[in-house]
Design an enzyme around this catalytic site. Structure first.
Site, mmCIF file in Angstrom:
data_model
loop_
_atom_site.group_PDB
_atom_site.id
_atom_site.type_symbol
_atom_site.label_atom_id
_atom_site.label_comp_id
_atom_site.label_asym_id
_atom_site.label_seq_id
_atom_site.Cartn_x
_atom_site.Cartn_y
_atom_site.Cartn_z
ATOM 1 N N GLY A 42 0.904 -1.215 0.077
ATOM 2 C CA GLY A 42 0.033 -0.088 0.124
ATOM 3 C C GLY A 42 0.928 1.357 0.007
ATOM 4 O O GLY A 42 1.952 1.356 -0.247
ATOM 5 N N SER A 185 1.972 22.850 5.412
ATOM 6 C CA SER A 185 3.154 22.376 6.260
ATOM 7 C C SER A 185 2.978 21.539 7.240
ATOM 8 O O SER A 185 3.361 21.709 8.506
ATOM 9 C CB SER A 185 3.330 23.814 6.934
ATOM 10 N N ILE A 188 4.114 15.882 5.747
ATOM 11 C CA ILE A 188 4.550 15.598 4.391
ATOM 12 C C ILE A 188 5.173 16.802 3.935
ATOM 13 O O ILE A 188 6.283 16.685 3.504
ATOM 14 C CB ILE A 188 3.363 15.334 3.359
ATOM 15 N N GLY A 277 -2.491 16.755 2.431
ATOM 16 C CA GLY A 277 -3.215 15.657 3.470
ATOM 17 C C GLY A 277 -3.697 14.637 2.397
ATOM 18 O O GLY A 277 -3.487 14.683 1.146
ATOM 19 N N ARG A 278 -4.544 13.781 2.822
ATOM 20 C CA ARG A 278 -4.988 12.627 2.191
ATOM 21 C C ARG A 278 -6.587 12.494 2.421
ATOM 22 O O ARG A 278 -7.039 13.018 3.284
ATOM 23 C CB ARG A 278 -4.307 11.179 2.566
ATOM 24 N N ASP A 323 -6.908 4.059 7.013
ATOM 25 C CA ASP A 323 -7.036 5.574 6.521
ATOM 26 C C ASP A 323 -8.584 5.494 6.003
ATOM 27 O O ASP A 323 -9.215 6.769 6.181
ATOM 28 C CB ASP A 323 -6.142 5.966 5.427
ATOM 29 N N HIS A 459 22.058 7.166 32.359
ATOM 30 C CA HIS A 459 22.823 8.457 32.001
ATOM 31 C C HIS A 459 24.297 8.372 31.449
ATOM 32 O O HIS A 459 25.027 7.230 31.817
ATOM 33 C CB HIS A 459 23.239 9.308 33.750
#
Length: 476
Positions: A42, A185, A188, A277-278, A323, A459
């Site tokens: 995918g 921004s 991606i 975006g998607r 998605d 540490h």
């Protein structure tokens, strides 16, 4: 094996979500098939997380080796640094091929049937597959839809795949334009601005909303802007949107004010990456055959168990993950949803704890977060009647970051004042994407800053920025 069915489970879509569901289904004893029309793996494997990380790794090394001031501070001097664009692109391509092969082989090894073709629901517990050999129908006790998403291209923007393109083409790194406009921004846009600026391109970053990096906690975004954008060859246009983008040489971009819609400027650049975006790839899935309607944003409606809903009622034996359901558009969230869907299929009630799922942008340095931003936590506090508090610690006080001479960074913890429960953690700095998982476990277990402040960290390590943030929360 379910009586009278070809399979216990058929999964439509072999991305990270479908793959995770298939592996879990086999471990639960289900006879499983997975249907894929395009590339195994995918978006994530072929056009997203995997190739972009390869490009970020290579371009990040170039940036590091060309930073003479930083190297000199460590006592290192180096000659000129050259790179081969095609070889970097090949590194990404080879990685895609390897991961894709590994993913396919893992399914075959476990006995998952891989069916090539376009899968869609053809009625209750039925799936039709259209491939080279025509169309066939298979039956399954349960069906999981995992069709993924595609890049969103706003109206007015014409994509030709060469001069105006989305991340799908961007990860191929076919060219290095002298001047590239990046629209958006978010993750991606940020990652590509990191890649392009490291490899010598000039960038104009165009953001329609009134601040860069929308969606990120504001303290993190402010520092990230100061480190990732301001000192680099990146011009920013905020509150401005690309009203029209015309491909060609040059690419012509008409800019307008996002609020007033008044024309502001016209710029001509060598290339334009659309990183807005998607959107879900939910068309032509045969959902109408079982009476399912997409929501207004074209997502498949599901409940917390990942069962598909029709008019608020569960559609038996049909599930949707990743998605396409719009719950959280991240590859690892899709995988988690796949496992949860299978658990519910076999009768184990389980849901996804979205608050504890971390996210990261793999810039140099990285940005990561889990849980709520300060603004979201305040909103929740007003609804549920509790006050929130925050604590911060800085990489410039961390011995390991100072040893690396990479001291730009901050860790911010958002927590409830009354119980100390951690609601969100946000990190900007070296290896932030790895550091966030300790915080993710704390959020998942609903731990308090009081308990976390007593954990012992090795540490000197970068993880001590979280240790310090927890201790400051308790001391405040």
């Amino acid at each position: 094996m379910s009586q009278g069915f070809d399979y216990d489970l058929v999964i439509i879509g072999a991305g990270v979500g479908g793959h995770g569901a298939a592996l879990h289904a086999v471990s639960c004893g289900l006879k499983t098939a997975i249907i894929e029309a395009a590339d195994m793996g995918g978006t994530c494997v072929n056009r997203g997380c995997i190739p972009s990380k390869a490009l970020l790794a290579a371009s990040g090394r170039v940036r590091e080796l060309r930073n003479a001031h930083h190297l000199k501070s460590l006592g290192i001097q180096i000659g000129s640094v050259e790179f081969d664009r095609q070889a970097i692109a090949n590194h990404a391509g080879n990685l895609v091929a390897k991961i894709q092969g590994d993913l396919t082989n893992s399914l075959k090894r476990l006995g998952v049937d891989i069916i090539r073709g376009w899968g869609k629901v053809a009625g209750t517990q039925k799936v039709s597959v259209t491939g080279d050999g025509g169309e066939k129908t298979i039956t399954a006790k349960d069906i999981i839809l995992s069709p993924g998403s595609v890049p969103f291209v706003p109206p007015g923007i014409e994509v030709d795949g060469k001069t105006v393109f989305t991340s799908d083409q961007g990860v191929k790194l076919e060219t290095l334009p002298n001047w590239v406009a990046i629209i958006g921004s978010g993750y991606i846009g940020l990652e590509f601005s990191d890649i392009y600026s490291a490899l010598g391109c000039e960038i104009t970053l165009i953001e329609a909303l009134d601040q860069l990096m929308p969606g990120f906690d504001r303290d993190i975004a402010k520092l990230a802007e100061r480190v990732l954008i301001t000192p680099r060859d990146i011009e920013t246009k905020v509150g401005i949107y690309a009203k029209k983008v015309i491909p060609g040489s040059p690419v012509v971009i008409e800019l307008a004010d996002f609020k007033t819609k008044e024309d502001v400027d016209v710029i001509e650049v060598d290339a334009c990456l659309v990183a807005t975006g998607r959107i879900p790839a939910t068309q032509n899935l045969g959902l109408e055959s079982v009476g399912v309607e997409l929501d207004r944003r074209n997502f498949i409606p599901v409940d917390d168990s990942m069962a598909v809903l029709s008019a608020g009622e569960i559609v038996p034996h049909l599930w949707a993950i990743g998605d396409a359901n719009g719950k959280m558009m991240l590859a690892h969230a899709a995988s988690a949803q796949g496992i949860v869907a299978v658990e519910n299929i076999i009768g184990h009630q389980r849901t996804v704890d979205y608050r504890s799922i971390p996210a990261a942008a793999f810039t140099h340095p990285e940005v990561s977060y889990v849980g709520l931003t300060e603004a979201q936590a305040k909103e929740l506090g007003e609804t549920e009647n509790f006050a929130i508090a925050t604590s911060r610690s800085y990489f410039k006080g961390n011995s390991k970051a100072l040893a690396e001479n990479e001291a730009d960074g901050i860790a911010k913890v958002v927590y409830r004042q009354d119980t100390g429960e951690v609601l969100g953690v946000h990190i900007f700095g070296l290896h932030a994407s790895d550091l966030i998982h300790e915080a993710s476990a704390a959020v998942a277990n609903r731990q308090s800053v009081q308990n976390l402040a007593h954990l012992v960290h090795a540490h000197p390590t970068l993880s001590e920025v979280l240790d310090e943030a927890y201790k400051r929360a308790v001391a405040s």
